[in-house]
Design a protein around this motif. Structure first.
Motif, PDB file in Angstrom:
ATOM      1  N   VAL A 329       0.757  -1.179   0.005  1.00 22.82           N
ATOM      2  CA  VAL A 329      -0.057  -0.054   0.029  1.00 22.82           C
ATOM      3  C   VAL A 329       0.830   1.243  -0.106  1.00 22.82           C
ATOM      4  O   VAL A 329       1.825   1.383   0.689  1.00 22.82           O
ATOM      5  N   ILE A 330       0.594   2.150  -0.748  1.00 29.02           N
ATOM      6  CA  ILE A 330       1.320   3.370  -1.320  1.00 29.02           C
ATOM      7  C   ILE A 330       0.056   4.275  -0.588  1.00 29.02           C
ATOM      8  O   ILE A 330      -0.844   4.494  -1.276  1.00 29.02           O
ATOM      9  N   THR A 332      -1.480   8.018   1.523  1.00 27.82           N
ATOM     10  CA  THR A 332      -1.298   9.577   2.480  1.00 27.82           C
ATOM     11  C   THR A 332      -1.344   9.110   3.930  1.00 27.82           C
ATOM     12  O   THR A 332      -1.609   8.100   4.423  1.00 27.82           O
ATOM     13  N   ASN A 333      -0.806  10.091   4.741  1.00 22.64           N
ATOM     14  CA  ASN A 333      -1.043  10.119   6.005  1.00 22.64           C
ATOM     15  C   ASN A 333      -2.387   9.481   6.485  1.00 22.64           C
ATOM     16  O   ASN A 333      -2.342   8.687   7.552  1.00 22.64           O
ATOM     17  N   TYR A 334      -3.371  10.195   6.075  1.00 22.09           N
ATOM     18  CA  TYR A 334      -4.775   9.752   6.610  1.00 22.09           C
ATOM     19  C   TYR A 334      -5.162   8.173   6.217  1.00 22.09           C
ATOM     20  O   TYR A 334      -5.813   7.669   6.694  1.00 22.09           O
ATOM     21  N   ALA A 335      -4.750   7.960   4.929  1.00 23.69           N
ATOM     22  CA  ALA A 335      -4.756   6.683   4.566  1.00 23.69           C
ATOM     23  C   ALA A 335      -4.289   5.654   5.402  1.00 23.69           C
ATOM     24  O   ALA A 335      -4.920   4.433   5.701  1.00 23.69           O
ATOM     25  N   LEU A 336      -3.106   5.980   6.036  1.00 24.83           N
ATOM     26  CA  LEU A 336      -2.206   4.773   6.577  1.00 24.83           C
ATOM     27  C   LEU A 336      -2.601   4.848   8.235  1.00 24.83           C
ATOM     28  O   LEU A 336      -1.932   4.085   9.018  1.00 24.83           O
ATOM     29  N   GLU A 337      -2.904   5.973   8.775  1.00 23.48           N
ATOM     30  CA  GLU A 337      -3.182   6.158  10.240  1.00 23.48           C
ATOM     31  C   GLU A 337      -3.832   5.236  10.938  1.00 23.48           C
ATOM     32  O   GLU A 337      -4.771   4.571  10.528  1.00 23.48           O
ATOM     33  N   CYS A 347       5.064  -0.344   4.463  1.00 21.60           N
ATOM     34  CA  CYS A 347       4.040   0.430   3.663  1.00 21.60           C
ATOM     35  C   CYS A 347       4.925   1.542   3.126  1.00 21.60           C
ATOM     36  O   CYS A 347       6.105   1.867   3.346  1.00 21.60           O
ATOM     37  N   LEU A 348       4.078   2.461   2.215  1.00 21.28           N
ATOM     38  CA  LEU A 348       4.806   3.617   1.650  1.00 21.28           C
ATOM     39  C   LEU A 348       3.812   4.667   1.859  1.00 21.28           C
ATOM     40  O   LEU A 348       2.919   4.800   1.422  1.00 21.28           O
ATOM     41  N   GLU A 349       4.455   5.908   2.751  1.00 23.04           N
ATOM     42  CA  GLU A 349       3.427   6.892   2.775  1.00 23.04           C
ATOM     43  C   GLU A 349       4.253   8.097   1.869  1.00 23.04           C
ATOM     44  O   GLU A 349       5.385   8.297   1.878  1.00 23.04           O
ATOM     45  N   TYR A 350       3.463   8.902   1.329  1.00 25.30           N
ATOM     46  CA  TYR A 350       3.802   9.994   0.478  1.00 25.30           C
ATOM     47  C   TYR A 350       3.200  11.332   0.862  1.00 25.30           C
ATOM     48  O   TYR A 350       2.047  11.346   1.432  1.00 25.30           O
ATOM     49  N   GLU A 371       8.016  -6.328  -2.904  1.00 23.43           N
ATOM     50  CA  GLU A 371       7.563  -7.522  -2.491  1.00 23.43           C
ATOM     51  C   GLU A 371       7.680  -8.006  -1.057  1.00 23.43           C
ATOM     52  O   GLU A 371       6.875  -8.331  -0.213  1.00 23.43           O
ATOM     53  N   GLN A 372       8.858  -8.096  -0.608  1.00 22.89           N
ATOM     54  CA  GLN A 372       9.318  -8.072   0.925  1.00 22.89           C
ATOM     55  C   GLN A 372       8.715  -7.414   1.520  1.00 22.89           C
ATOM     56  O   GLN A 372       8.295  -7.772   2.754  1.00 22.89           O
ATOM     57  N   MET A 373       8.718  -5.879   1.229  1.00 23.47           N
ATOM     58  CA  MET A 373       7.791  -4.929   1.955  1.00 23.47           C
ATOM     59  C   MET A 373       6.352  -5.428   2.102  1.00 23.47           C
ATOM     60  O   MET A 373       5.718  -5.148   3.302  1.00 23.47           O
ATOM     61  N   ALA A 374       5.793  -5.674   1.148  1.00 21.24           N
ATOM     62  CA  ALA A 374       4.302  -6.011   1.184  1.00 21.24           C
ATOM     63  C   ALA A 374       4.095  -7.301   2.151  1.00 21.24           C
ATOM     64  O   ALA A 374       3.259  -7.153   2.877  1.00 21.24           O
ATOM     65  N   GLU A 375       5.010  -8.286   2.047  1.00 23.39           N
ATOM     66  CA  GLU A 375       4.920  -9.458   3.141  1.00 23.39           C
ATOM     67  C   GLU A 375       5.353  -9.073   4.498  1.00 23.39           C
ATOM     68  O   GLU A 375       4.095  -9.477   5.290  1.00 23.39           O
ATOM     69  N   GLN A 376       5.855  -8.030   4.805  1.00 15.89           N
ATOM     70  CA  GLN A 376       6.169  -7.591   6.250  1.00 15.89           C
ATOM     71  C   GLN A 376       4.800  -6.855   6.579  1.00 15.89           C
ATOM     72  O   GLN A 376       4.533  -6.925   7.782  1.00 15.89           O
ATOM     73  N   GLY A 377       4.212  -6.110   5.443  1.00 17.60           N
ATOM     74  CA  GLY A 377       3.180  -5.291   5.888  1.00 17.60           C
ATOM     75  C   GLY A 377       2.184  -6.319   6.037  1.00 17.60           C
ATOM     76  O   GLY A 377       1.104  -6.189   6.929  1.00 17.60           O
TER      77      GLY A 377
END
Length: 398
Positions: A329-330, A332-337, A347-350, A371-377
């Protein structure tokens, strides 16, 4: 333990016509000794057959409540404008009938559990019981954040409307009962903080949102070939419009040809036709799905989800759905809070469109890393948003 649960919408495994998924997944793996009777206004309109299925799945008894006659008349006579002159939000004025109160008293519940911000008035009818109020968001924070949107500030009428709703909810939350036999439950840290600023004496707790359904078997995370499948899920409404407009504009003007040759974009939801035309004209391969009969299965067909949320509070269910089903998931801050993932690790916040384009340009060059980042998430969200864990934390408050 006997529990009476009072809700505007009948619990269901997905959000159907309202926030029905959250209470369903709070109950589905609850402690074994908890006997729940649900009183629902069924504002989401579940059929008798579906309600019977829910009763079996959750091992609960569901009693339907009639909408107050005065409220039915208000809308039938086209007098809903009178809400503007009410001190509190309209659903605050819901009250249980004398008959329903008597039924609850006959159950002798150990706990009365109420769902939704605006049913605090109902809780005042049941002061003698231990009470749990799942808010779950702080609505005054929601309207406070909306006041800062460009679309709100651009219109005096819209600004006045949002400000009025902010004041109504602020007054209501300021008067939440702070007795020692009531606990407040929120799914947002900022929501809890804002609520306690309004009403410092409340016993309020932040507990993570439980994850919803996961399609089985869980796939190994490998991004698609030759193009990575990029998903934008949700309706194009005020929650997303401002940031979505910026995102599409940035993608259309991007000089990096690598974006066009490495991604296929899918919009899942209504209201995206103009954005799709813009991106197709700019050379992107774009698909549009207005409705998916099996939402989770459709999400799992993709590799990455961009969530350009401009406003919101609490936990964003579509973001959590994506993460636990293996998407990177990429957002915004409100998306990931309030989701148990860490920026740059799972995940990746922009914050700017320049940052978003840089992320999208780097992913095709370093597929394995992402791909590894997605698995960690996925693993972090499955652990921290585990339904049994969340349910135990919630009912452990009592």
């Amino acid at each position: 333990m006997k529990v009476v649960f009072i809700t505007p919408v009948t619990p269901y495994k997905e959000n159907m016509g309202g926030p029905s998924g959250h209470p369903y997944h709070l109950m589905v793996e609850r402690p074994k000794d908890m006997d729940i009777t649900v009183y629902s206004y069924n504002q989401n309109g579940l059929s008798a057959e579906t309600i019977a299925e829910v009763e079996k799945e959750l091992n609960v008894k569901i009693q339907l409540l009639a909408k107050p006659k005065w409220m039915t008349c208000l809308f039938k006579l086209h007098l809903s404008f009178l809400r503007l002159f009410m001190k509190y939000p309209i659903n605050y004025y819901h009250r249980l009938s004398t008959q329903t109160i008597e039924e609850i008293n006959n159950i002798h519940p150990d706990l009365v559990w109420v769902y939704s911000q605006e049913y605090s008035g109902i809780l005042k009818q049941l002061k003698e019981y231990n009470r749990l109020h799942t808010v779950p968001d702080c609505y005054s924070l929601h309207f406070y954040r909306r006041l800062a949107l460009r679309s709100t500030m651009a219109s005096k009428m819209e600004y006045w409307k949002i400000l009025t709703n902010y004041r109504k909810h602020y007054r209501m939350e300021q008067e939440y009962d702070s007795s020692n036999n009531i606990v407040y439950h929120l799914v947002g840290e900022a929501d809890r903080g804002f609520l306690l600023n309004i009403n410092p004496s409340l016993n309020a707790h932040f507990i993570r949102h439980p994850r919803y359904e996961i399609a089985e078997p869980q796939k190994t995370i490998t991004f698609g070939q030759p193009k990575i499948k990029l998903l934008i899920a949700g309706r194009n409404d005020f929650y997303m419009k401002e940031k979505a407009d910026e995102m599409v504009d940035a993608l259309a003007k991007a000089q990096q040809f690598t974006l066009r040759e490495n991604y296929i974009l899918t919009f899942l939801g209504k209201g995206w036709e103009g954005h799709i035309k813009t991106l197709k004209d700019a050379g992107y391969e774009v698909e549009h799905i207005t409705f998916a009969p099996d939402y989770v299965e459709e999400v799992r067909k993709h590799d990455i989800q961009i969530t350009p949320i401009a406003i919101g509070t609490g936990t964003k269910g579509k973001v959590l759905d994506a993460i636990v089903n293996g998407l990177l998931v990429i957002g915004t801050n409100y998306a990931l809070e309030n989701i148990a993932v860490k920026d740059g690790l799972s995940c990746l916040e922009y914050n700017t469109q320049k940052e978003l384009l840089a992320i999208l340009s780097d992913i095709p060059l370093n597929r394995e890393h992402y791909e590894q980042m997605a698995e960690q998430g996925r693993q972090a969200a499955l652990k921290e948003h585990n339904r049994e864990k969340v349910s135990a934390e919630l009912f452990g408050l009592i």
